[in-house]
Design a protein around this motif. Structure first.
Motif, mmCIF file in Angstrom:
data_model
loop_
_atom_site.group_PDB
_atom_site.id
_atom_site.type_symbol
_atom_site.label_atom_id
_atom_site.label_comp_id
_atom_site.label_asym_id
_atom_site.label_seq_id
_atom_site.Cartn_x
_atom_site.Cartn_y
_atom_site.Cartn_z
ATOM 1 N N SER A 41 11.136 3.969 -6.924
ATOM 2 C CA SER A 41 10.314 4.175 -8.115
ATOM 3 C C SER A 41 8.986 3.430 -8.000
ATOM 4 C CB SER A 41 11.078 3.703 -9.355
ATOM 5 O OG SER A 41 11.474 2.368 -9.187
ATOM 6 N N PHE A 42 8.130 3.591 -8.992
ATOM 7 C CA PHE A 42 6.817 2.931 -9.106
ATOM 8 C C PHE A 42 5.792 3.452 -8.107
ATOM 9 C CE2 PHE A 42 10.005 -0.211 -10.495
ATOM 10 C CZ PHE A 42 9.622 -0.310 -11.821
ATOM 11 N N LEU A 47 -1.725 3.269 -9.125
ATOM 12 C CA LEU A 47 -1.572 2.823 -7.745
ATOM 13 C C LEU A 47 -2.718 1.926 -7.291
ATOM 14 C CD1 LEU A 47 -0.373 6.210 -6.238
ATOM 15 C CD2 LEU A 47 1.032 4.239 -6.812
ATOM 16 N N THR A 48 -3.780 1.826 -8.085
ATOM 17 C CA THR A 48 -4.950 1.067 -7.637
ATOM 18 C C THR A 48 -4.671 -0.424 -7.566
ATOM 19 O OG1 THR A 48 -5.725 1.052 -9.914
ATOM 20 C CG2 THR A 48 -6.641 2.720 -8.462
ATOM 21 N N LYS A 49 -3.815 -0.922 -8.444
ATOM 22 C CA LYS A 49 -3.543 -2.360 -8.450
ATOM 23 C C LYS A 49 -2.443 -2.770 -7.468
ATOM 24 C CE LYS A 49 -2.340 -2.286 -12.862
ATOM 25 N NZ LYS A 49 -1.842 -2.682 -14.188
ATOM 26 N N LYS A 59 -1.616 -1.987 -0.365
ATOM 27 C CA LYS A 59 -1.280 -0.948 0.604
ATOM 28 C C LYS A 59 0.104 -1.189 1.182
ATOM 29 C CE LYS A 59 -5.973 0.130 2.024
ATOM 30 N NZ LYS A 59 -6.946 0.124 3.132
ATOM 31 N N LYS A 60 0.407 -2.440 1.427
ATOM 32 C CA LYS A 60 1.715 -2.808 1.980
ATOM 33 C C LYS A 60 2.849 -2.416 1.031
ATOM 34 C CE LYS A 60 4.175 -6.901 3.660
ATOM 35 N NZ LYS A 60 4.072 -8.352 3.846
ATOM 36 N N ARG A 61 2.638 -2.670 -0.253
ATOM 37 C CA ARG A 61 3.650 -2.336 -1.261
ATOM 38 C C ARG A 61 3.842 -0.828 -1.371
ATOM 39 N NH1 ARG A 61 3.065 -4.118 -7.589
ATOM 40 N NH2 ARG A 61 4.873 -3.026 -8.380
ATOM 41 N N LYS A 62 2.730 -0.076 -1.368
ATOM 42 C CA LYS A 62 2.810 1.382 -1.477
ATOM 43 C C LYS A 62 3.479 1.985 -0.244
ATOM 44 C CE LYS A 62 -1.600 1.622 -2.735
ATOM 45 N NZ LYS A 62 -2.909 2.130 -3.190
ATOM 46 N N ARG A 63 3.220 1.423 0.920
ATOM 47 C CA ARG A 63 3.856 1.884 2.154
ATOM 48 C C ARG A 63 5.365 1.663 2.097
ATOM 49 N NH1 ARG A 63 -0.070 -0.261 5.138
ATOM 50 N NH2 ARG A 63 1.156 -2.115 5.562
#
Length: 65
Positions: free
Chosen positions: A27-28, A33-35, A38-42
């Motif tokens: 989730s999330f 997504l701007t805050k 990149k590591k977290r989104k990956r």
């Protein structure tokens, strides 16, 4: 006797792999997504695996047990 139905929300959220693991989408990752780094989104792109504590419950929802 009527047929026993699979939980419809569970069948949309979980997938059983060939080795028997149950995976799900993390989730999330939909918006705001701007805050997020990149590591977290990956890391959120990768599939999650249902842990041992919840595996029996999810299998019962999917009527695999």
């Amino acid at each position: 006797m009527p047929k026993v139905k699979t939980n419809s929300s569970a069948k949309k959220r979980f997938k059983v792999t060939g080795t028997g693991e149950i995976t799900f989408q993390k989730s999330f990752k939909r918006h705001i997504l701007t805050k997020k780094s990149k590591k977290r989104k990956r890391a959120l792109n990768k599939k999650g695996v249902v842990g041992a504590a919840n595996k029996d419950f999810v299998m019962r929802l999917l009527r695999l047990k």
